[in-house]
Design a protein around this motif. Structure first.
Motif, PDB file in Angstrom:
ATOM      1  N   ALA A  35     -63.942  -1.307  82.632  1.00  0.00           N
ATOM      2  CA  ALA A  35     -62.944  -1.926  81.751  1.00  0.00           C
ATOM      3  C   ALA A  35     -62.040  -2.862  82.560  1.00  0.00           C
ATOM      4  O   ALA A  35     -61.717  -3.961  82.111  1.00  0.00           O
ATOM      5  N   PHE A  74     -69.863   0.952  76.936  1.00  0.00           N
ATOM      6  CA  PHE A  74     -69.429   2.054  77.799  1.00  0.00           C
ATOM      7  C   PHE A  74     -70.561   3.046  78.029  1.00  0.00           C
ATOM      8  O   PHE A  74     -70.887   3.395  79.164  1.00  0.00           O
ATOM      9  N   ALA A 117     -60.578  -3.008  78.109  1.00  0.00           N
ATOM     10  CA  ALA A 117     -61.595  -2.388  77.273  1.00  0.00           C
ATOM     11  C   ALA A 117     -61.701  -3.045  75.908  1.00  0.00           C
ATOM     12  O   ALA A 117     -62.704  -2.964  75.243  1.00  0.00           O
ATOM     13  N   ARG A 118     -60.624  -3.647  75.455  1.00  0.00           N
ATOM     14  CA  ARG A 118     -60.690  -4.166  74.096  1.00  0.00           C
ATOM     15  C   ARG A 118     -60.395  -5.652  74.011  1.00  0.00           C
ATOM     16  O   ARG A 118     -60.092  -6.277  74.936  1.00  0.00           O
ATOM     17  N   LEU A 156     -65.882   4.195  83.835  1.00  0.00           N
ATOM     18  CA  LEU A 156     -65.502   3.368  82.685  1.00  0.00           C
ATOM     19  C   LEU A 156     -64.190   2.622  82.927  1.00  0.00           C
ATOM     20  O   LEU A 156     -64.035   1.484  82.490  1.00  0.00           O
ATOM     21  N   ILE A 157     -63.277   3.263  83.631  1.00  0.00           N
ATOM     22  CA  ILE A 157     -62.022   2.579  83.968  1.00  0.00           C
ATOM     23  C   ILE A 157     -62.325   1.369  84.857  1.00  0.00           C
ATOM     24  O   ILE A 157     -61.794   0.276  84.650  1.00  0.00           O
TER      25      ILE A 157
END
Ligand SMILES: [Zn+2]
Lengths: 185, 156
Positions: free
Chosen positions: A178, A127, A184-185, A174-175
């Motif tokens: 992602a 990020f 994101a994860r 970042l959105i």
């Protein structure tokens, strides 16, 4: 983090190395974390953090107690880290990437470990290194250091609305990242 | 409020807890009925959670050693004497204000040396004056202001 005592600052300003070491101990991990998150690697973080404490030592007597000591030290830290990051970017060309590997040893908090932790760390670096450094600094001060907008504005010497717009742009980016990477994860 | 404005607030003051209860309530109400804005909030919160839970990084043991050595070898002088403060202060001024700043700094030494002994008090005073000069320096007046009095004369 609590601000350290006025007496300690005055003692250090008068040249008491023990007092200065106490200041170092109280702030080292905060300074280092910001430096590392802004520069993106240990080598530059080392250089930035060393600059910070030598600057603090040099300028202690002129601190003046007008802002909180924390704000003052965060300001010196952000400046040093951004300066080194920019210097490095100039040397290496536009895209310098953050370390992909996590140093073994003392970089991870002892209470959390394992693969999840390493994965999270990779996500965080992924990020941060994709943001311009001014947005990155805002986000680090906000999310990692937990500063309020007012404090971020004082640390970076910018207007509160600039803090807002940098955070907004950083989060929008970042959105998008992602989303395009499947979460994101 | 429309979605665009709501999303702006979600990405800033709302998730950072900077809003008053009043506006927060309005946003919550909107979120309850707007899946699009809810999604933005969830995504923003996920990213915030990753960053907020990231590890604090400790410096290497060698860092303090290097700092201590640099100080003890005398490479890093304290800037607690007035002259080094003034020297620094002059270096950062824009040329147009340097002479005024110099004149002011000298005046400050002359005026203060006789009765201020605490370097911290003195430095505070100097900092306040520097801020004042910054204020002038930022186009709020200064050497070419419209007082008709040369800047230096205000201090001498
Ligand atoms: Zn909506």
């Amino acid at each position: 983090m609590n601000d350290i005592s006025r007496t300690l600052i005055i003692r250090a300003a008068e040249g008491d190395m023990g007092a200065f070491e106490e200041i170092y101990t109280a702030y080292a991990s905060y300074v280092y974390t910001i430096a590392f998150r802004i520069t993106g690697n240990r080598e530059d973080a080392d250089e930035a953090a060393q600059d910070v404490f030598l600057n603090v030592y040099r300028k202690l007597a002129g601190f003046g107690f007008r802002s909180s000591f924390k704000t003052w030290i965060y300001r010196i830290t952000s400046n040093a880290a951004i300066t080194i990051y920019r210097k490095r970017s100039k040397e290496k060309g536009r895209n310098i990437s953050f370390d992909e590997t996590i140093d073994s040893g003392h970089s991870i908090e002892p209470d959390i470990g394992g693969i999840d932790r390493q994965h999270d760390e990779k996500t965080v670096r992924g990020f941060l290194w994709r943001l311009p450094e001014d947005q990155r600094a805002c986000l680090v001060l906000r999310e990692i250091e937990g500063l309020k907008y007012e404090e971020i504005a004082q640390v970076l010497k910018i207007k509160i609305n600039t803090v807002r717009s940098r955070l907004k742009r950083a989060r929008e980016k970042l959105i998008a990242i992602a989303g395009s990477e499947g979460g994101a994860r | 409020m429309r979605c665009k404005k709501i999303r702006e607030l979600i990405l800033t003051d709302h998730i950072d807890g900077e809003l008053s209860g009043d506006i927060s309530e309005k946003i919550e109400k909107h979120l309850a009925s707007c899946p699009g804005c809810r999604k933005v909030k969830e995504e923003a919160m996920d990213i915030a959670a990753s960053l907020r839970s990231s590890a604090r990084i400790d410096p290497p043991e060698t860092l303090w050693k290097g700092i201590k050595e640099a100080i003890e070898e005398g490479r890093i002088p304290h800037e607690n004497d007035l002259l080094s403060g003034i020297r620094d202060f002059l270096v950062v001024r824009r040329p147009v204000l340097v002479s005024a700043a110099a004149a002011f700094a000298i005046a400050a030494v002359v005026l203060l040396k006789s009765y201020v002994y605490d370097p911290l008090v003195l430095n505070t005073y100097m900092e306040q004056q520097m801020d004042f000069l910054d204020y002038l320096d930022n186009g709020n007046g200064g050497a070419d202001g419209d007082t008709g009095i040369p800047f230096e004369d205000l201090f001498l």
